[in-house]
Design a protein around this motif. Structure first.
Motif, PDB file in Angstrom:
ATOM      1  N   ASN A  40     -14.798  65.183 -42.279  1.00  0.00           N
ATOM      2  CA  ASN A  40     -13.686  65.868 -41.586  1.00  0.00           C
ATOM      3  C   ASN A  40     -13.613  67.310 -42.241  1.00  0.00           C
ATOM      4  O   ASN A  40     -12.982  68.175 -41.680  1.00  0.00           O
ATOM      5  CB  ASN A  40     -12.364  65.139 -42.036  1.00  0.00           C
ATOM      6  N   MET A  41     -13.997  67.627 -43.618  1.00  0.00           N
ATOM      7  CA  MET A  41     -13.722  68.867 -44.134  1.00  0.00           C
ATOM      8  C   MET A  41     -14.714  69.891 -43.296  1.00  0.00           C
ATOM      9  O   MET A  41     -14.434  71.209 -43.770  1.00  0.00           O
ATOM     10  CB  MET A  41     -14.208  68.837 -45.577  1.00  0.00           C
ATOM     11  N   HIS A  42     -15.677  69.312 -42.480  1.00  0.00           N
ATOM     12  CA  HIS A  42     -16.431  70.387 -41.752  1.00  0.00           C
ATOM     13  C   HIS A  42     -15.993  70.672 -40.578  1.00  0.00           C
ATOM     14  O   HIS A  42     -17.024  71.189 -39.671  1.00  0.00           O
ATOM     15  CB  HIS A  42     -18.133  69.839 -41.977  1.00  0.00           C
ATOM     16  N   GLY A  43     -14.790  70.366 -40.365  1.00  0.00           N
ATOM     17  CA  GLY A  43     -14.406  70.318 -38.767  1.00  0.00           C
ATOM     18  C   GLY A  43     -14.998  69.629 -37.698  1.00  0.00           C
ATOM     19  O   GLY A  43     -15.212  69.844 -36.450  1.00  0.00           O
ATOM     20  N   LEU A  44     -15.738  68.369 -38.201  1.00  0.00           N
ATOM     21  CA  LEU A  44     -16.245  67.451 -37.203  1.00  0.00           C
ATOM     22  C   LEU A  44     -15.627  66.180 -37.332  1.00  0.00           C
ATOM     23  O   LEU A  44     -14.828  65.840 -38.664  1.00  0.00           O
ATOM     24  CB  LEU A  44     -17.798  67.251 -37.979  1.00  0.00           C
ATOM     25  N   VAL A  45     -15.414  65.219 -36.413  1.00  0.00           N
ATOM     26  CA  VAL A  45     -14.804  63.985 -36.302  1.00  0.00           C
ATOM     27  C   VAL A  45     -15.859  63.010 -36.363  1.00  0.00           C
ATOM     28  O   VAL A  45     -16.675  62.847 -35.552  1.00  0.00           O
ATOM     29  CB  VAL A  45     -13.946  63.885 -34.950  1.00  0.00           C
ATOM     30  N   PRO A  46     -16.238  62.103 -37.403  1.00  0.00           N
ATOM     31  CA  PRO A  46     -17.087  61.100 -37.555  1.00  0.00           C
ATOM     32  C   PRO A  46     -16.617  59.739 -36.528  1.00  0.00           C
ATOM     33  O   PRO A  46     -15.270  59.695 -36.534  1.00  0.00           O
ATOM     34  CB  PRO A  46     -17.145  60.806 -39.044  1.00  0.00           C
ATOM     35  N   LEU A  47     -17.462  59.269 -35.982  1.00  0.00           N
ATOM     36  CA  LEU A  47     -17.403  58.079 -35.357  1.00  0.00           C
ATOM     37  C   LEU A  47     -18.374  57.089 -35.272  1.00  0.00           C
ATOM     38  O   LEU A  47     -19.494  57.565 -35.133  1.00  0.00           O
ATOM     39  CB  LEU A  47     -16.875  58.847 -33.609  1.00  0.00           C
ATOM     40  N   LEU A  48     -18.042  55.847 -35.367  1.00  0.00           N
ATOM     41  CA  LEU A  48     -19.212  54.801 -35.094  1.00  0.00           C
ATOM     42  C   LEU A  48     -19.141  54.342 -33.895  1.00  0.00           C
ATOM     43  O   LEU A  48     -18.284  53.911 -33.282  1.00  0.00           O
ATOM     44  CB  LEU A  48     -18.907  53.691 -36.057  1.00  0.00           C
ATOM     45  N   CYS A  49     -20.384  54.433 -33.095  1.00  0.00           N
ATOM     46  CA  CYS A  49     -20.314  54.219 -31.748  1.00  0.00           C
ATOM     47  C   CYS A  49     -21.912  53.922 -31.320  1.00  0.00           C
ATOM     48  O   CYS A  49     -22.653  54.862 -31.801  1.00  0.00           O
ATOM     49  CB  CYS A  49     -19.961  55.432 -30.952  1.00  0.00           C
ATOM     50  N   PRO A  50     -22.140  53.022 -30.572  1.00  0.00           N
ATOM     51  CA  PRO A  50     -23.621  52.649 -29.941  1.00  0.00           C
ATOM     52  C   PRO A  50     -23.925  54.070 -29.148  1.00  0.00           C
ATOM     53  O   PRO A  50     -22.931  54.409 -28.348  1.00  0.00           O
ATOM     54  CB  PRO A  50     -23.606  51.497 -29.286  1.00  0.00           C
ATOM     55  N   PRO A  51     -25.215  54.670 -28.847  1.00  0.00           N
ATOM     56  CA  PRO A  51     -25.357  55.763 -28.157  1.00  0.00           C
ATOM     57  C   PRO A  51     -25.235  55.236 -26.638  1.00  0.00           C
ATOM     58  O   PRO A  51     -24.873  56.115 -25.977  1.00  0.00           O
ATOM     59  CB  PRO A  51     -27.014  56.051 -28.483  1.00  0.00           C
ATOM     60  N   ASP A  52     -25.293  53.996 -26.334  1.00  0.00           N
ATOM     61  CA  ASP A  52     -25.392  53.607 -24.946  1.00  0.00           C
ATOM     62  C   ASP A  52     -23.938  53.501 -24.443  1.00  0.00           C
ATOM     63  O   ASP A  52     -23.747  53.266 -23.341  1.00  0.00           O
ATOM     64  CB  ASP A  52     -26.154  52.282 -24.812  1.00  0.00           C
ATOM     65  N   ALA A  53     -22.987  53.809 -25.444  1.00  0.00           N
ATOM     66  CA  ALA A  53     -21.678  53.714 -24.726  1.00  0.00           C
ATOM     67  C   ALA A  53     -21.214  55.057 -24.727  1.00  0.00           C
ATOM     68  O   ALA A  53     -19.932  55.170 -24.083  1.00  0.00           O
ATOM     69  CB  ALA A  53     -20.693  53.240 -26.278  1.00  0.00           C
ATOM     70  N   LEU A  54     -21.824  56.156 -24.714  1.00  0.00           N
ATOM     71  CA  LEU A  54     -21.504  57.374 -24.274  1.00  0.00           C
ATOM     72  C   LEU A  54     -21.467  57.687 -22.782  1.00  0.00           C
ATOM     73  O   LEU A  54     -22.426  56.975 -22.045  1.00  0.00           O
ATOM     74  CB  LEU A  54     -22.383  58.656 -24.814  1.00  0.00           C
TER      75      LEU A  54
END
Length: 257
Positions: A40-54
């Motif tokens: 988060n300190m890099h202005g990014l939101v981490p998320l655990l997710c399968p690629p096929d859920a996009l």
């Protein structure tokens, strides 16, 4: 369009999502608990997710257009109209003798929309939203949550954790504009952070959970109106019991069938 990445990431690639990009690891990182607190300190939101859920990313204007209180007030009126006969039922429905009857649900203690739950203050020794999110990541891994092994680590360029689902176009049966509007509000009021979305499940960490019965009842109604199938319905849970379980609870889970 790519963006700067922090050091120490596993192998991964950029995927284009509409006008933006997300970074996706090639597989589930072994040391994701170590990585999480500093992403988060890099202005990014981490998320655990399968690629096929996009799916197709949701235009932020669609989330902005949700007048949350007006929408929830209308949804509650319709929900109450449909459920009131069940809440008033004096006895549970008949079931076979070898099946334990479902507990009676009296429903929410409101006749009309009561308003949003009040924001919770940060306790002096409480976790930050980022610390609460890291704790939930470790908890999901320790549980060996089914479906988690199919996830990758995604990094979403966003100022708000609550917008990660919109920017990735996370696909489930959830009404995404309403859900994202709720997540924005929960982030502001409870320090909620989206941590993982896999299958049709969504896992959210909570830094400032409700601490009393009244705010828990109000929040429980917001959970009901998210349309998630596991809130009071699966497994059958009386509304008062579900609300009581939210007091002090630092993680919420939702799923849509």
């Amino acid at each position: 369009m790519s963006f700067p990445l922090p050091d120490g990431l596993p192998a991964g690639r950029f995927l284009t999502r509409g006008p933006a990009s997300v970074w996706v690891s090639e597989e589930f990182p072994d040391d994701v608990e170590r990585l999480w607190p500093r992403l988060n300190m890099h202005g990014l939101v981490p998320l655990l997710c399968p690629p096929d859920a996009l799916g197709g990313p949701l235009d932020p204007e669609q989330v902005d257009a949700v007048r949350l209180e007006e929408r929830l007030a209308a949804d509650f009126a319709e929900y109450r109209r449909r459920r009131l006969p069940l809440w008033k039922a004096p006895t549970p429905a008949q079931v076979p003798e070898d099946v334990e009857p479902w507990p009676h649900d009296p429903g929410p203690p409101f006749e009309r929309w009561p308003g949003l739950a009040p924001p919770m203050p940060a306790p002096p020794a409480g976790p930050t939203p980022e610390e609460a999110a890291s704790g939930l990541v470790a908890e999901l891994i320790d549980e060996g949550r089914f479906g988690l092994e199919e996830c990758c680590l995604m990094l979403v360029p966003s100022r708000r954790s609550s917008d990660a689902l919109a920017l990735t176009g996370w696909s489930a049966e959830a009404p995404l504009p309403l859900l994202c509007a709720l997540l924005r509000s929960w982030e502001d009021r409870f320090g909620a952070q989206v941590v993982a979305g896999f299958g049709s499940e969504l896992h959210v960490s909570v830094a400032r959970p409700p601490v009393g019965a009244e705010p828990a009842n109000l929040l429980a109604l917001e959970h009901v109106l998210s349309t998630a199938d596991n809130i009071v319905d699966d497994p059958p849970t009386p509304f008062p019991e579900y609300a009581a379980n939210l007091i002090g609870r630092t993680s919420w889970s939702f799923w849509w069938d």
